[in-house]
Design an enzyme around this catalytic site. Structure first.
Site, short mmCIF file in Angstrom:
data_model
loop_
_atom_site.label_atom_id
_atom_site.label_comp_id
_atom_site.label_asym_id
_atom_site.label_seq_id
_atom_site.Cartn_x
_atom_site.Cartn_y
_atom_site.Cartn_z
N GLU A 173 0.80 -1.22 0.00
CA GLU A 173 0.00 0.00 0.00
C GLU A 173 0.84 1.27 0.00
O GLU A 173 0.62 2.16 -0.83
CB GLU A 173 -0.93 0.00 1.22
CG GLU A 173 -1.98 -1.08 1.22
CD GLU A 173 -2.99 -0.90 0.11
OE1 GLU A 173 -3.07 0.20 -0.47
OE2 GLU A 173 -3.71 -1.87 -0.20
N THR A 174 1.74 1.41 0.96
CA THR A 174 2.44 2.69 1.12
C THR A 174 3.92 2.54 1.44
O THR A 174 4.57 3.52 1.81
CB THR A 174 1.81 3.50 2.27
OG1 THR A 174 1.97 2.79 3.51
CG2 THR A 174 0.32 3.75 2.02
#
Length: 385
Positions: free
Chosen positions: A180-181
């Protein structure tokens, strides 16, 4: 028209983004789960309702000095937005002048609309040769793996507590955050209010979904005492280290550090929230995720895909056999992975399907799985010295 009827068409969805945009910015919204076409019935959660009730014990004031008699700026003259504000006033007690002022600050993101128009066309395409190899290369690299080891070392006590409480192995919590990040190294640069307003009122294909997300975002920021013009996230409104959409925040985010607030930009709350999301979607502790398969799937004439389920009996009768035993009578998925030099098939167990509830994509879930294993192996090797 009753605004409650007009605006509320909730979808069971954490995120739209990674299914549509197969990169690391998940939760972005997914498409609704499709019904399995064959085999035994599968366990699925009911469609999500909008979690918008304000705590009854304390009236909540709006945050931010916003006020206007009418909407100005990019959304001047948007009648659907005006009706939405009336709906928020009637259902949740928001002050109309406050919302007029807030939405007068919102910016219409034409780039997002152009990008989605192109992405919508690609949804219809079958996976091409080498598609899994290209996708995998984005995440299975030293940067993601080393960042995962460092994050695990920093937050090992929190990860251990989350694993014990929710039954989800630490490496799979990390696999989500890696994809995701990259553990918060990039949580997005778009103001959530801009992203959601644009998609709620200018993106026809998913407008209902994003209006519900905008509703949840406004309630969320009021409950958590946040200025709604401040949070930034993905271009589809996903937030924090785990990239939750607002409805996912309302339903599954947890205050894991005990400070009285749920904050998905905080690593501790994010760890607990991702673990809780998996647990609530049916993660089975101690059970496998995927397995290599013996046999020739093409000759079996079984169709791969997340919307088709098979029993172990139906697989074996077709000449296919998982090499990792599940010791369970559970619905299975046949996974098709296209490498640069040939195709690979695997069996996905119920825990694999749980990962796809985060983003409805075989590639996404496989990247989470393989990163989880790679991070775990590197972490244990580093721990041994």
């Amino acid at each position: 028209m009753n605004p409650a009827v007009f605006f509320l068409k909730p979808r069971h969805c954490l995120s739209l983004v990674l299914l549509i945009f197969s990169s690391g910015c998940a939760n972005q919204a997914e498409t609704p789960p499709t019904q399995p076409r064959s085999g035994a019935p599968t366990q699925q959660l009911p469609p999500r309702q909008v979690r918008s009730a304000t705590p009854a014990l304390r009236p909540l004031a709006n945050v931010g000095a916003y006020s206007a008699e009418s909407i100005s700026g990019d959304y001047t003259g948007y009648q659907d937005l005006k009706r939405f504000i009336e709906f928020m006033e009637q259902k949740h007690g928001f002050d109309r002048l406050y919302l007029n002022g807030l939405f007068s600050q919102a910016k219409r993101k034409q780039w997002t609309l152009d990008y989605l128009a192109k992405s919508d066309q690609s949804l219809k395409a079958q996976p091409g040769k080498g598609s899994w190899s290209r996708y995998r290369a984005k995440f299975l690299d030293d940067r993601h793996i080393n960042s995962g080891v460092a994050f695990w070392q920093t937050h090992q006590n929190t990860l251990q507590r989350a694993s014990q409480q929710y039954g989800v192995p630490a490496e799979y919590i990390l696999g989500i955050m890696a994809v995701e990040t990259t553990f918060g190294s990039y949580v997005g640069s778009h103001r959530v209010i801009d992203a959601l307003t644009t998609l709620a009122f200018d993106y026809r294909r998913r407008g209902d979904y994003f209006r519900a997300e905008l509703e949840n975002f406004l309630v969320m920021t009021r409950n958590e005492r946040m200025d709604p013009a401040k949070p930034v996230g993905s271009f589809a409104g996903a937030m924090g280290l785990g990239q939750f959409m607002p409805s996912s925040f309302m339903e599954w985010a947890v205050d894991f550090n005990g400070d009285g607030h749920r904050d998905l930009w905080d690593p501790v709350d994010s760890i607990g929230s991702v673990a809780n999301y998996f647990a609530q979607h049916g993660w089975q502790p101690g059970q496998p995720v995927v397995s290599p398969i013996q046999g020739t799937p093409r000759a079996s004439r079984l169709e791969p895909g997340l919307d088709r389920i098979y029993s172990i009996k139906s697989l074996t009768e077709s000449g296919l056999s998982p090499t990792i035993a599940c010791n369970c009578d559970a619905p299975l998925r046949l996974l098709w992975l296209r490498h640069n030099h040939g195709d690979e098939y695997r069996v996905g167990y119920p825990n694999f399907y749980v990962i796809t509830r985060y983003n409805q994509s075989t590639h996404y879930a496989m990247a989470v799985h393989e990163l989880a294993q790679a991070i775990k192996n590197a972490y244990l090797k580093d721990k041994k010295g």
